[in-house]
Design a protein around this motif. Structure first.
Motif, PDB file in Angstrom:
ATOM      1  N   GLY A 366      56.605  49.012  -0.766  1.00  0.00           N
ATOM      2  CA  GLY A 366      57.842  49.565  -0.240  1.00  0.00           C
ATOM      3  C   GLY A 366      58.247  48.938   1.075  1.00  0.00           C
ATOM      4  O   GLY A 366      59.432  48.664   1.312  1.00  0.00           O
ATOM      5  N   LYS A 367      57.289  48.687   1.933  1.00  0.00           N
ATOM      6  CA  LYS A 367      57.600  48.071   3.221  1.00  0.00           C
ATOM      7  C   LYS A 367      58.121  46.648   3.050  1.00  0.00           C
ATOM      8  O   LYS A 367      58.888  46.148   3.879  1.00  0.00           O
ATOM      9  CB  LYS A 367      56.361  48.086   4.108  1.00  0.00           C
ATOM     10  CG  LYS A 367      55.969  49.503   4.536  1.00  0.00           C
ATOM     11  CD  LYS A 367      54.677  49.516   5.347  1.00  0.00           C
ATOM     12  CE  LYS A 367      54.304  50.948   5.728  1.00  0.00           C
ATOM     13  NZ  LYS A 367      53.023  51.018   6.470  1.00  0.00           N
ATOM     14  N   ALA A 368      57.712  45.998   1.958  1.00  0.00           N
ATOM     15  CA  ALA A 368      58.171  44.635   1.701  1.00  0.00           C
ATOM     16  C   ALA A 368      59.515  44.606   0.982  1.00  0.00           C
ATOM     17  O   ALA A 368      60.297  43.655   1.163  1.00  0.00           O
ATOM     18  CB  ALA A 368      57.130  43.880   0.869  1.00  0.00           C
ATOM     19  N   LEU A 369      59.808  45.635   0.180  1.00  0.00           N
ATOM     20  CA  LEU A 369      60.976  45.590  -0.704  1.00  0.00           C
ATOM     21  C   LEU A 369      62.073  46.588  -0.334  1.00  0.00           C
ATOM     22  O   LEU A 369      63.155  46.543  -0.926  1.00  0.00           O
ATOM     23  CB  LEU A 369      60.536  45.851  -2.145  1.00  0.00           C
ATOM     24  CG  LEU A 369      59.671  44.773  -2.790  1.00  0.00           C
ATOM     25  CD1 LEU A 369      59.045  45.278  -4.082  1.00  0.00           C
ATOM     26  CD2 LEU A 369      60.501  43.519  -3.061  1.00  0.00           C
ATOM     27  N   CYS A 370      61.812  47.480   0.612  1.00  0.00           N
ATOM     28  CA  CYS A 370      62.785  48.528   0.940  1.00  0.00           C
ATOM     29  C   CYS A 370      63.300  48.357   2.370  1.00  0.00           C
ATOM     30  O   CYS A 370      62.560  47.949   3.263  1.00  0.00           O
ATOM     31  CB  CYS A 370      62.168  49.911   0.772  1.00  0.00           C
ATOM     32  SG  CYS A 370      61.499  50.225  -0.881  1.00  0.00           S
ATOM     33  N   SER A 371      64.552  48.697   2.575  1.00  0.00           N
ATOM     34  CA  SER A 371      65.153  48.633   3.905  1.00  0.00           C
ATOM     35  C   SER A 371      64.885  49.923   4.660  1.00  0.00           C
ATOM     36  O   SER A 371      64.340  50.891   4.117  1.00  0.00           O
ATOM     37  CB  SER A 371      66.658  48.382   3.789  1.00  0.00           C
ATOM     38  OG  SER A 371      67.280  49.439   3.085  1.00  0.00           O
ATOM     39  N   SER A 372      65.301  49.959   5.908  1.00  0.00           N
ATOM     40  CA  SER A 372      65.036  51.125   6.753  1.00  0.00           C
ATOM     41  C   SER A 372      65.733  52.389   6.260  1.00  0.00           C
ATOM     42  O   SER A 372      65.304  53.501   6.555  1.00  0.00           O
ATOM     43  CB  SER A 372      65.476  50.832   8.195  1.00  0.00           C
ATOM     44  OG  SER A 372      66.860  50.494   8.225  1.00  0.00           O
ATOM     45  N   ASP A 373      66.830  52.232   5.491  1.00  0.00           N
ATOM     46  CA  ASP A 373      67.536  53.407   4.983  1.00  0.00           C
ATOM     47  C   ASP A 373      66.985  53.891   3.650  1.00  0.00           C
ATOM     48  O   ASP A 373      67.528  54.811   3.035  1.00  0.00           O
ATOM     49  CB  ASP A 373      69.032  53.133   4.849  1.00  0.00           C
ATOM     50  CG  ASP A 373      69.343  52.017   3.850  1.00  0.00           C
ATOM     51  OD1 ASP A 373      68.395  51.448   3.256  1.00  0.00           O
ATOM     52  OD2 ASP A 373      70.531  51.695   3.671  1.00  0.00           O
ATOM     53  N   GLY A 374      65.883  53.267   3.185  1.00  0.00           N
ATOM     54  CA  GLY A 374      65.248  53.716   1.950  1.00  0.00           C
ATOM     55  C   GLY A 374      65.737  53.047   0.699  1.00  0.00           C
ATOM     56  O   GLY A 374      65.239  53.323  -0.394  1.00  0.00           O
ATOM     57  N   GLU A 375      66.706  52.142   0.805  1.00  0.00           N
ATOM     58  CA  GLU A 375      67.198  51.418  -0.374  1.00  0.00           C
ATOM     59  C   GLU A 375      66.252  50.271  -0.687  1.00  0.00           C
ATOM     60  O   GLU A 375      65.880  49.509   0.209  1.00  0.00           O
ATOM     61  CB  GLU A 375      68.612  50.903  -0.132  1.00  0.00           C
ATOM     62  CG  GLU A 375      69.215  50.199  -1.325  1.00  0.00           C
ATOM     63  CD  GLU A 375      70.651  49.790  -1.075  1.00  0.00           C
ATOM     64  OE1 GLU A 375      70.921  48.573  -1.103  1.00  0.00           O
ATOM     65  OE2 GLU A 375      71.494  50.689  -0.843  1.00  0.00           O
ATOM     66  N   CYS A 376      65.885  50.138  -1.970  1.00  0.00           N
ATOM     67  CA  CYS A 376      64.862  49.169  -2.362  1.00  0.00           C
ATOM     68  C   CYS A 376      65.409  48.138  -3.343  1.00  0.00           C
ATOM     69  O   CYS A 376      66.251  48.455  -4.194  1.00  0.00           O
ATOM     70  CB  CYS A 376      63.673  49.879  -3.010  1.00  0.00           C
ATOM     71  SG  CYS A 376      62.876  51.121  -1.967  1.00  0.00           S
TER      72      CYS A 376
END
Length: 573
Positions: A366-376
């Motif tokens: 998730g940390k690699a594929l998702c942005s700070s707003d939770g969109e992945c």
């Protein structure tokens, strides 16, 4: 005896001038409504005026046409606003109508959308992250002009109140009837010239702002309240697993069904697009149908329809709700799981196990594929899949597994967010959600990069399936829910009424990977060589239900062999 003082009489401050000067400045609510109608006509209907040059089949003077349309817009607006021509508590209502007009104009001008009931429902069902992609400073500017200036005037403007409620009612009724009569008269005078134009350009009926957005909102809000819940009719009776499940040597199937998002077939190099948008899939022996169409032009419409057994026409005409494809697969005894990287399954997964990629945001993936707003990015759909499968019912899992992955795909307008740096081959790309402010080619570049990422994700999924071939017989099927407009004829995004939507919003990719020599295709005796000869045949979302049942060898009274896109190539040698 002293004379008693008369009882005090209180009048609402907003309807009574506080001084002789204020009394002279006070306007009746009917006058205010007419002034606001004129303001809205001139400032909030540019979506209509700007699209007049794109009319189909009209060779006359655009200036004359605009002059004919102008009174129609004004009288329609004054008829709507006449319902608010009351002295008290109407200022907030007027501001709300101005806000609706400003927001509607922004979306209609920027994206070429039409604010019908379907679009209102799409807005309501869109999650916060998707909604954030639609806003930019241009919207705030429109609100500042269309709402802010009248708001300052209304704040200081005293409203005159009639002495009796009956007189106020009479004046409001006169305004409404006069507006209706003048609107009818304007239509009558211009009918001969306007009727052929409207017939050739049906979108004109949806362009009166804020009349159409308000009516569409009322329609969308009242329809569920006025319509009784439809009865539910189950179609899972008689469902069973076919003979392949008892055949010696067969492993349980592992089938991945990917529901694409906003992918249009024309931009897939597998289907003849000049740009190489599918380099990874081209190396994985996939089948790509080149003439597939969708059930609708929005996720809200298409997803329930494409999983239905009824087909598009019967689905929208149905008086009852039915089980869908996933219910039938589960009733047959298979383990079924929906994993979502989007704004929900639109009711399709409500009776089966389901999960969201939101539960993977804090993981290393998730940390690699998702942005700070939770969109992945869609790669997150593959994260933790083995753990998700292990949590399914073991008895069902032993018979076979169906995974449904709902992509973020190419969801607009922020296409630039839908790809990794490694898959962004086409540059420069539009890196804003204000698509109309970008050169069209940069919008196409950003969109094509998102298709390249979908290609990468699907190839990753196939590779993941290949690593499970020691346990399962594997296969994949991909189909998008709808297409997308990228500025053709000034239209962006999707969601137009189906009858008038351009082909770009209805022409979708449909791709299958049937495994290798011992994959899902071989299990159900499908000849891939035979299928390749028919990839130009017309197919649609109507075929999905029956094709999947045939591929999974699930027997059901609802199965229709003519709608199984692979039936003709089963046992074909």
């Amino acid at each position: 005896m002293s004379r008693p003082y008369p009882a005090p009489h209180f009048t609402h401050a907003s309807s009574l001038p506080s001084s002789p000067t204020a009394e002279r400045r006070a306007l009746s609510p009917q006058t205010v409504v007419l002034l606001l109608s004129a303001w809205i006509t001139l400032t909030a209907n540019w979506a209509l005026w700007l699209r007049l040059p794109t009319l189909d089949g009209y060779n006359g003077s655009l200036a004359v046409l605009a002059l004919r349309a102008l009174p129609l817009v004004f009288f329609a607006t004054s008829l709507l606003l006449s319902l608010t021509a009351w002295p008290r508590w109407m200022k907030p209502v007027w501001l709300l109508l101005l806000l609706i007009a400003a927001c509607s104009q922004y979306f209609m001008v920027e994206y070429g959308t039409i604010m019908d009931r379907g679009m209102i429902n799409n807005i309501v069902q869109t999650d916060v992250r998707e909604s954030a992609d639609l806003f930019n400073p241009k919207l705030l500017l429109q609100i500042a002009v269309i709402v802010g200036l009248p708001a300052l005037w209304l704040y200081k403007q005293p409203i005159r109140s009639s002495r009796t409620a009956g007189r106020t009612l009479m004046r409001t009724l006169v305004l409404a009837l006069t507006s209706a009569a003048l609107l009818a008269g304007s239509v009558f005078i211009s009918y001969r010239e306007l009727a052929p134009v409207v017939r050739n350009n049906l979108w004109l009926r949806f362009m009166f702002n804020p009349v159409n957005p308000v009516l569409a909102t009322v329609d969308a809000g009242l329809k569920p309240l006025l319509h009784k819940p439809r009865p539910f009719k189950s179609i899972t009776g008689g469902v069973a697993l076919g003979a392949s499940y008892a055949q010696a040597g067969n492993k349980p199937p592992l089938f991945v069904l990917v529901v694409g998002e906003t992918a249009r077939s024309a931009n897939f190099s597998l289907n003849g697009y000049a740009r190489q948008t599918n380099p990874d899939l081209a190396q994985r022996n996939v089948l790509s149908w080149r003439n597939a169409t969708s059930c609708g032009t929005s996720t809200r419409e298409s997803v329930p329809c494409m999983f239905s057994s009824l087909g598009r026409e019967a689905f929208y005409a149905a008086k009852e709700d039915h089980d869908n494809l996933l219910d039938v697969l589960q009733a047959a005894g298979l383990a079924v799981l929906w994993v979502d990287n989007q704004a929900g399954c639109k009711g399709v997964c409500q009776r089966i196990p389901n999960a969201s990629t939101a539960d993977r945001v804090s993981t290393p993936d998730g940390k690699a594929l998702c942005s700070s707003d939770g969109e992945c990015l869609d790669g997150i759909l593959l994260s933790g899949l083995d753990e998700r499968i292990a949590q399914l019912n073991p008895e069902r899992r032993a018979k076979g597994v169906v995974l449904v992955m709902h992509q973020m795909g190419s969801h607009g307008p922020a296409y630039y967010k839908r790809a990794t740096a490694e898959t962004k081959l086409f540059k420069p790309e539009c890196d804003t959600n204000a698509l109309s402010s970008c050169a069209q080619q940069t919008v196409i570049n950003a969109y094509d990069n998102s298709i390249r990422y979908t290609d990468h994700f699907l190839a990753q999924t196939i590779d993941w399936l290949k690593t499970r071939q020691s346990q399962y017989q594997t296969g994949l099927f991909y189909m998008s829910d709808h297409g997308e407009s990228l500025g053709e004829m000034g239209i962006y995004l999707h969601g137009m009424p189906y009858a008038m939507a351009p082909n770009e919003q209805k022409h979708v990719p449909m791709i299958a990977w049937l495994g290798e020599s011992h994959g899902l295709g071989a299990r159900t005796q499908i000849s891939q060589a035979c299928l390749r000869k028919g990839l130009d045949q017309a197919v649609s979302h109507d075929n999905l239900y029956h094709t999947v049942l045939g591929l999974m060898d699930v027997q059901s009274p609802s199965y229709q062999k003519p709608l199984d896109a692979m039936a003709a190539c089963r046992n074909a040698g």
